[in-house]
Design a protein around this motif. Structure first.
Motif, PDB file in Angstrom:
ATOM      1  N   ASN A  33       0.804  -1.219   0.000  1.00 24.10           N
ATOM      2  CA  ASN A  33       0.000   0.000   0.000  1.00 24.10           C
ATOM      3  C   ASN A  33       0.837   1.269   0.000  1.00 24.10           C
ATOM      4  N   GLY A  34       0.193   2.354  -0.398  1.00 17.04           N
ATOM      5  CA  GLY A  34       0.701   3.707  -0.226  1.00 17.04           C
ATOM      6  C   GLY A  34      -0.282   4.493   0.621  1.00 17.04           C
ATOM      7  N   LEU A  35       0.148   5.634   1.151  1.00 11.09           N
ATOM      8  CA  LEU A  35      -0.686   6.451   2.035  1.00 11.09           C
ATOM      9  C   LEU A  35      -0.670   7.898   1.565  1.00 11.09           C
ATOM     10  N   LEU A  36      -1.825   8.550   1.663  1.00 13.79           N
ATOM     11  CA  LEU A  36      -1.932   9.964   1.311  1.00 13.79           C
ATOM     12  C   LEU A  36      -2.766  10.674   2.350  1.00 13.79           C
ATOM     13  N   GLN A  37      -2.248  11.775   2.861  1.00 13.23           N
ATOM     14  CA  GLN A  37      -3.004  12.650   3.751  1.00 13.23           C
ATOM     15  C   GLN A  37      -3.240  13.967   3.030  1.00 13.23           C
ATOM     16  N   GLU A  38      -4.495  14.375   2.969  1.00 13.65           N
ATOM     17  CA  GLU A  38      -4.882  15.610   2.298  1.00 13.65           C
ATOM     18  C   GLU A  38      -5.825  16.386   3.219  1.00 13.65           C
ATOM     19  N   GLY A  39      -5.255  17.267   4.032  1.00 11.50           N
ATOM     20  CA  GLY A  39      -6.060  17.943   5.038  1.00 11.50           C
ATOM     21  C   GLY A  39      -6.557  16.944   6.059  1.00 11.50           C
ATOM     22  N   ASP A  40      -7.886  16.900   6.245  1.00 14.98           N
ATOM     23  CA  ASP A  40      -8.485  15.952   7.181  1.00 14.98           C
ATOM     24  C   ASP A  40      -8.826  14.620   6.524  1.00 14.98           C
ATOM     25  N   ASP A  41      -8.515  14.491   5.247  1.00  9.54           N
ATOM     26  CA  ASP A  41      -8.839  13.264   4.515  1.00  9.54           C
ATOM     27  C   ASP A  41      -7.601  12.395   4.358  1.00  9.54           C
ATOM     28  N   TYR A  42      -7.790  11.095   4.532  1.00  9.59           N
ATOM     29  CA  TYR A  42      -6.699  10.133   4.412  1.00  9.59           C
ATOM     30  C   TYR A  42      -7.117   9.042   3.418  1.00  9.59           C
ATOM     31  N   TYR A  43      -6.134   8.567   2.635  1.00  6.83           N
ATOM     32  CA  TYR A  43      -6.406   7.553   1.633  1.00  6.83           C
ATOM     33  C   TYR A  43      -5.326   6.486   1.667  1.00  6.83           C
ATOM     34  N   LEU A  44      -5.726   5.275   1.263  1.00 10.16           N
ATOM     35  CA  LEU A  44      -4.811   4.155   1.140  1.00 10.16           C
ATOM     36  C   LEU A  44      -4.889   3.624  -0.285  1.00 10.16           C
TER      37      LEU A  44
END
Length: 494
Positions: A329-340
């Protein structure tokens, strides 16, 4: 007298009709949920359902979209999302370079090109002829993009993590040479592959890396050069399995300022089928990282099968062949939103590897869980709250066993209006508070206070299997097992 009899007969018929309508109304309401407004669901991600296997595009990179993606890491630059990934091709030989794709919405991806045409001479010599780049990661620091990559001789510790830099996310890239190299018989235990870069809350740069051999380590980087701060040290061990028969690789770390915790994700299993993503957390970036049940990720006393809280693994909902190899997996944080992000191989043909993006939802006690459906965009109109009437009806449920990494399949779940589960007069029941749904499973004498409790969050998503909007839930059971659900069927409602 006749008129009176006719009136009585008509009254009886009317009562029978009213009773029939009442029964039909109750039955229909009991079977079908009252849906949200259409604007409160994500829009369809495409005009028609997206095929998982499309042989006509094999040789046309411009049409690959999410196809032929492996080990993708994600970064947002300006208004674009970018993924960098290991080169892969169905029915073809991988090229040496690192694939780059970009998207405005994390749904529709455009192929940009590749970083490098060939493996560098230094890396090729060190790895005894390593011919492709693996598992890249990229981070931006002070306007410079740092791209970390791996080269390895398969099945050995003859491995090499290198660095390239650029002032543009799409290149060109300047190779900066090695960050760390490992060799069979050296003084290290780590295997120099799978770099995962994280900037800690104090602005210091770190690299998590490693695989089967010795486990996962973390070491600090020199922000001026992007290379190791301590060149003769492999760093701190933060996760491992019992031995090389049990896979562990692909580390990534994110920091959540709301919990003031670092979250380590790693992959267990084999990339073609049992690949799955696990998570643990720590107050310190160097660990120790503990899972939901308090187990240390370096603890191998139980064979490490039950160490690490599972986020996603191979699965199948009804009406679909499902997905295998859901790892790295990879991880992304964008403000209050998080994605995998993670790999996913098609259930009916495992050679087709796609990119999946999923929303991360945080539990009340600060653990990440992921949506059971792939990301399809934000809803146009946020919902204030989920109501009980939205919950009633038929659901599919998937339980992602912590021990068994084979493909999990769905079972039917019926949530009744009276709060019962499956049996209107049974002991299992559900409660809804806000968007938090609790499922109570009766096991007298075996469960704490006779009930096992699953705590899940309900949210609107796009149903990729049935190509319609739906509600889903995701959360954890009392023992830290991931629990997913998807509601069926849905009525059309504006």
């Amino acid at each position: 007298m006749l008129n009176k009899k006719i009136m009585i007969l008509l009254s009886s018929i009317i009562l029978l009709l009213l009773s029939a309508f009442a029964i039909m109304f109750y039955f229909n309401n009991d079977q079908k949920p009252k849906t949200l407004q259409a604007s409160q669901y994500p829009s369809p991600p495409a005009e028609t359902p997206i095929e998982k296997v499309t042989t006509e595009i094999i040789h046309d990179e411009s049409k690959w979209t999410t196809n032929n993606t492996h080990d993708a890491e994600i970064i947002k630059v300006d208004d674009w999302y970018y993924t960098f990934s290991t080169d892969y091709k169905v029915a073809g030989t991988p090229l040496p370079g690192i694939q780059i794709r970009k998207s405005k919405d994390m749904i529709n991806w455009t192929f940009v090109g590749r970083v490098f045409d060939n493996v560098t001479a230094e890396a090729k010599i060190w790895t005894n002829g390593g011919s492709t780049y693996w598992a890249p990661d990229v981070v931006e620091i002070n306007g410079i993009f740092y791209l970390y990559y791996s080269v390895s001789e398969l099945g050995t510790r003859n491995s090499y993590i290198g660095l390239a830099t650029s002032t543009s996310i799409e290149g060109p890239w300047d190779n900066q040479g090695s960050v760390i190299k490992t060799k069979e018989g050296d003084t290290f235990t780590v295997n120099a592959i799978d770099p995962g870069i994280i900037i800690d809350k104090d602005g210091r740069s770190w690299m998590a890396y490693g695989s089967y051999f010795g486990g996962i380590f973390i070491t600090e980087l020199d922000k001026a050069t992007g290379k190791l701060k301590n060149t003769d040290e492999e760093g701190t061990l933060i996760a491992q399995r019992q031995n090389n028969d049990y896979a562990i690789e692909g580390p990534a770390i994110m920091y959540n300022p709301d919990t003031d915790m670092y979250y380590l994700t790693v992959s267990y299993g084999w990339l073609e089928d049992t690949y799955n993503v696990r998570v643990a957390r720590s107050e310190s970036i160097q660990g120790p990282y503990l899972d939901y049940n308090g187990k240390n990720m370096i603890d191998i006393s139980d064979g490490s099968f039950d160490t690490g809280t599972k986020l996603v693994s191979s699965y199948a909902f009804n009406n679909d062949s499902g997905w295998l190899g859901t790892g790295h997996n990879g991880l992304l944080q964008e403000g209050d939103d998080y994605y995998l992000t993670h790999n996913a191989r098609v259930g009916e043909d495992l050679y087709w590897s796609h990119l999946h993006v999923r929303e991360i939802i945080w539990t009340e006690d600060g653990w990440p869980v992921v949506s059971p459906e792939r990301y399809a965009g934000k809803m146009k109109k946020p919902i204030e709250s989920i109501k009980t009437e939205n919950i009633v009806g038929q659901w599919e449920q998937i339980v992602l066993s912590r021990i068994d990494d084979s493909k999990a399949t769905s079972t039917t779940l019926h949530l009744y209006e009276n709060g019962k589960i499956d049996d209107e007069n049974g002991e299992d029941y559900w409660e809804l508070k806000g968007d938090s749904l609790k499922l109570y499973w009766y096991e007298p004498g075996g469960a704490p206070n006779d009930y096992w409790i699953d705590t899940v969050t309900v949210l609107p998503q796009w149903d990729w299997e049935n190509w319609q909007p739906t509600l889903v839930f995701t959360g954890l059971s009392q023992d830290g097992t991931a629990v997913w659900g998807k509601q069926l069927p849905l009525e059309d409602k504006e």
